[in-house]
Scaffold this motif. Sequence first.
Motif, mmCIF file in Angstrom:
data_model
loop_
_atom_site.group_PDB
_atom_site.id
_atom_site.type_symbol
_atom_site.label_atom_id
_atom_site.label_comp_id
_atom_site.label_asym_id
_atom_site.label_seq_id
_atom_site.Cartn_x
_atom_site.Cartn_y
_atom_site.Cartn_z
ATOM 1 N N ALA A 134 7.452 0.893 4.453
ATOM 2 C CA ALA A 134 7.854 1.642 5.645
ATOM 3 C C ALA A 134 9.148 1.070 6.209
ATOM 4 C CB ALA A 134 6.742 1.590 6.697
ATOM 5 N N PHE A 135 9.231 -0.248 6.278
ATOM 6 C CA PHE A 135 10.415 -0.932 6.801
ATOM 7 C C PHE A 135 11.641 -0.565 5.967
ATOM 8 C CE2 PHE A 135 11.002 -4.768 9.617
ATOM 9 C CZ PHE A 135 12.395 -4.776 9.589
ATOM 10 N N LEU A 136 11.526 -0.649 4.640
ATOM 11 C CA LEU A 136 12.647 -0.340 3.752
ATOM 12 C C LEU A 136 13.064 1.123 3.856
ATOM 13 C CD1 LEU A 136 11.540 -2.408 0.640
ATOM 14 C CD2 LEU A 136 13.626 -2.783 1.997
ATOM 15 N N ALA A 137 12.100 2.025 3.896
ATOM 16 C CA ALA A 137 12.414 3.450 4.014
ATOM 17 C C ALA A 137 13.126 3.738 5.333
ATOM 18 C CB ALA A 137 11.144 4.288 3.899
ATOM 19 N N GLY A 138 12.643 3.129 6.400
ATOM 20 C CA GLY A 138 13.267 3.324 7.707
ATOM 21 C C GLY A 138 14.684 2.784 7.760
ATOM 22 N N LEU A 139 14.891 1.608 7.185
ATOM 23 C CA LEU A 139 16.245 1.039 7.153
ATOM 24 C C LEU A 139 17.186 1.922 6.339
ATOM 25 C CD1 LEU A 139 15.585 -2.794 6.694
ATOM 26 C CD2 LEU A 139 16.411 -1.621 8.748
ATOM 27 N N SER A 140 16.703 2.434 5.213
ATOM 28 C CA SER A 140 17.529 3.317 4.386
ATOM 29 C C SER A 140 17.940 4.569 5.157
ATOM 30 C CB SER A 140 16.784 3.709 3.106
ATOM 31 O OG SER A 140 16.623 2.601 2.267
ATOM 32 N N LEU A 141 16.995 5.176 5.858
ATOM 33 C CA LEU A 141 17.315 6.373 6.652
ATOM 34 C C LEU A 141 18.305 6.049 7.767
ATOM 35 C CD1 LEU A 141 13.794 8.009 6.926
ATOM 36 C CD2 LEU A 141 15.771 8.920 5.703
ATOM 37 N N ALA A 142 18.087 4.935 8.466
ATOM 38 C CA ALA A 142 18.983 4.547 9.554
ATOM 39 C C ALA A 142 20.399 4.315 9.030
ATOM 40 C CB ALA A 142 18.448 3.291 10.245
ATOM 41 N N MET A 143 20.505 3.650 7.886
ATOM 42 C CA MET A 143 21.818 3.394 7.299
ATOM 43 C C MET A 143 22.480 4.697 6.857
ATOM 44 S SD MET A 143 20.782 -0.062 5.225
ATOM 45 C CE MET A 143 22.148 0.043 4.106
ATOM 46 N N GLU A 144 21.710 5.579 6.252
ATOM 47 C CA GLU A 144 22.226 6.858 5.781
ATOM 48 C C GLU A 144 22.795 7.683 6.929
ATOM 49 O OE1 GLU A 144 20.524 10.908 3.623
ATOM 50 O OE2 GLU A 144 19.334 9.083 3.560
ATOM 51 N N LEU A 145 22.185 7.563 8.101
ATOM 52 C CA LEU A 145 22.616 8.345 9.257
ATOM 53 C C LEU A 145 23.633 7.616 10.123
ATOM 54 C CD1 LEU A 145 19.180 9.950 10.120
ATOM 55 C CD2 LEU A 145 21.187 11.058 9.114
ATOM 56 N N GLY A 146 24.067 6.429 9.695
ATOM 57 C CA GLY A 146 25.154 5.736 10.378
ATOM 58 C C GLY A 146 24.753 4.865 11.544
ATOM 59 N N ALA A 147 23.499 4.462 11.632
ATOM 60 C CA ALA A 147 23.075 3.586 12.728
ATOM 61 C C ALA A 147 23.669 2.194 12.521
ATOM 62 C CB ALA A 147 21.555 3.495 12.779
ATOM 63 N N GLY A 148 24.363 1.693 13.509
ATOM 64 C CA GLY A 148 24.938 0.350 13.437
ATOM 65 C C GLY A 148 24.120 -0.650 14.223
ATOM 66 N N LYS A 149 23.644 -0.227 15.382
ATOM 67 C CA LYS A 149 22.784 -1.060 16.226
ATOM 68 C C LYS A 149 21.384 -0.490 16.139
ATOM 69 C CE LYS A 149 26.256 -2.317 19.656
ATOM 70 N NZ LYS A 149 26.555 -2.298 21.104
ATOM 71 N N LEU A 150 20.440 -1.342 15.785
ATOM 72 C CA LEU A 150 19.095 -0.848 15.527
ATOM 73 C C LEU A 150 18.059 -1.799 16.094
ATOM 74 C CD1 LEU A 150 17.454 1.346 13.908
ATOM 75 C CD2 LEU A 150 17.518 -0.255 11.990
ATOM 76 N N LYS A 151 17.060 -1.246 16.763
ATOM 77 C CA LYS A 151 15.878 -1.992 17.178
ATOM 78 C C LYS A 151 14.723 -1.487 16.342
ATOM 79 C CE LYS A 151 17.045 -3.208 21.887
ATOM 80 N NZ LYS A 151 16.587 -3.273 23.280
ATOM 81 N N VAL A 152 14.085 -2.411 15.627
ATOM 82 C CA VAL A 152 12.975 -2.058 14.745
ATOM 83 C C VAL A 152 11.682 -2.543 15.389
ATOM 84 C CG1 VAL A 152 11.984 -2.290 12.441
ATOM 85 C CG2 VAL A 152 14.475 -2.348 12.729
ATOM 86 N N TYR A 153 10.701 -1.640 15.465
ATOM 87 C CA TYR A 153 9.400 -1.955 16.040
ATOM 88 C C TYR A 153 8.328 -1.808 14.967
ATOM 89 C CZ TYR A 153 11.850 -1.358 20.475
ATOM 90 O OH TYR A 153 12.724 -1.470 21.513
ATOM 91 N N SER A 154 7.526 -2.843 14.810
ATOM 92 C CA SER A 154 6.418 -2.830 13.862
ATOM 93 C C SER A 154 5.237 -3.535 14.504
ATOM 94 C CB SER A 154 6.821 -3.555 12.574
ATOM 95 O OG SER A 154 5.712 -3.729 11.726
ATOM 96 N N ASP A 155 4.028 -3.109 14.153
ATOM 97 C CA ASP A 155 2.854 -3.811 14.669
ATOM 98 C C ASP A 155 2.366 -4.884 13.703
ATOM 99 O OD1 ASP A 155 1.417 -2.434 12.697
ATOM 100 O OD2 ASP A 155 0.690 -0.923 14.089
ATOM 101 N N SER A 156 3.103 -5.103 12.615
ATOM 102 C CA SER A 156 2.717 -6.115 11.633
ATOM 103 C C SER A 156 3.281 -7.481 12.014
ATOM 104 C CB SER A 156 3.218 -5.740 10.239
ATOM 105 O OG SER A 156 2.992 -6.811 9.341
ATOM 106 N N GLN A 157 2.405 -8.341 12.480
ATOM 107 C CA GLN A 157 2.824 -9.699 12.845
ATOM 108 C C GLN A 157 3.423 -10.419 11.645
ATOM 109 O OE1 GLN A 157 -0.368 -12.149 14.331
ATOM 110 N NE2 GLN A 157 0.989 -13.848 14.820
ATOM 111 N N LEU A 158 2.802 -10.252 10.482
ATOM 112 C CA LEU A 158 3.267 -10.931 9.279
ATOM 113 C C LEU A 158 4.676 -10.485 8.902
ATOM 114 C CD1 LEU A 158 2.358 -12.812 6.811
ATOM 115 C CD2 LEU A 158 2.204 -10.624 5.604
ATOM 116 N N VAL A 159 4.900 -9.196 8.780
ATOM 117 C CA VAL A 159 6.200 -8.692 8.349
ATOM 118 C C VAL A 159 7.283 -9.041 9.369
ATOM 119 C CG1 VAL A 159 7.537 -6.606 7.836
ATOM 120 C CG2 VAL A 159 5.246 -6.888 6.876
ATOM 121 N N VAL A 160 7.030 -8.824 10.636
ATOM 122 C CA VAL A 160 8.027 -9.131 11.665
ATOM 123 C C VAL A 160 8.396 -10.611 11.623
ATOM 124 C CG1 VAL A 160 8.408 -9.297 14.170
ATOM 125 C CG2 VAL A 160 7.430 -7.204 13.185
ATOM 126 N N ASN A 161 7.398 -11.475 11.528
ATOM 127 C CA ASN A 161 7.682 -12.908 11.525
ATOM 128 C C ASN A 161 8.324 -13.383 10.225
ATOM 129 O OD1 ASN A 161 6.966 -13.656 14.180
ATOM 130 N ND2 ASN A 161 4.811 -13.504 13.636
#
Length: 190
Positions: free
Chosen positions: A75-102
């Motif tokens: 999910a993280f990788l897919a979201g980053l790919s979409l954000a990059m494709e659409l030109g997002a430069g500043k991004l706040k990513v929210y996840s409920d996964s303690q493991l992945v975020v940390n």
Amino acid sequence: MENGEGPTEQTTREDMAPDSAEQSDEMHWTLHVDGSAGQTGRGAGVVLHGPEGFMLEYALRLDFKASNNEAEYEAFLAGLSLAMELGAGKLKVYSDSQLVVNQVNGIYEAKGPRMKRYLQKVKEKLQRMREVEILQVPRDMNNQVDALSKIASEETHDFGTILTEILPHPSIDEHSKDTCNGQRTPVRKR
């Protein structure tokens, strides 16, 4: 829009995206991600919010065996790919996964070869962005993407207008390509 008028119909994500990468760099985009793995299937959900009310919902069915943490990374990788494709430069990513975020924030160490490859791939994508903040949120603040990830894991679900794809292989495999490269198989049910 200065006069308060906006488009009456928006049919594609390109129509809704900002006109230039420079404009999108001035504003923070937000990305909510969640992955789900269970006995009935595996899925990932992404909700991307951008300037001027832009919102994209994306469900990704994982057509391979994956742990819950691997689904979170997909999910993280897919979201980053979409954000990059659409030109997002500043991004706040929210996840409920303690493991992945940390892991992504460098607090936890990734263990096992697959988790290390997922972490490496996320960090490579993050380096291409101008500014990124990754935050863990409580599960109840991630309801929309949680629902998308669970829906994506169901093989018989009709997604309606939600952008949906089936990912046949993990993103970390050599033969897998990023969403930006257009190599994934879209699922369009009407």
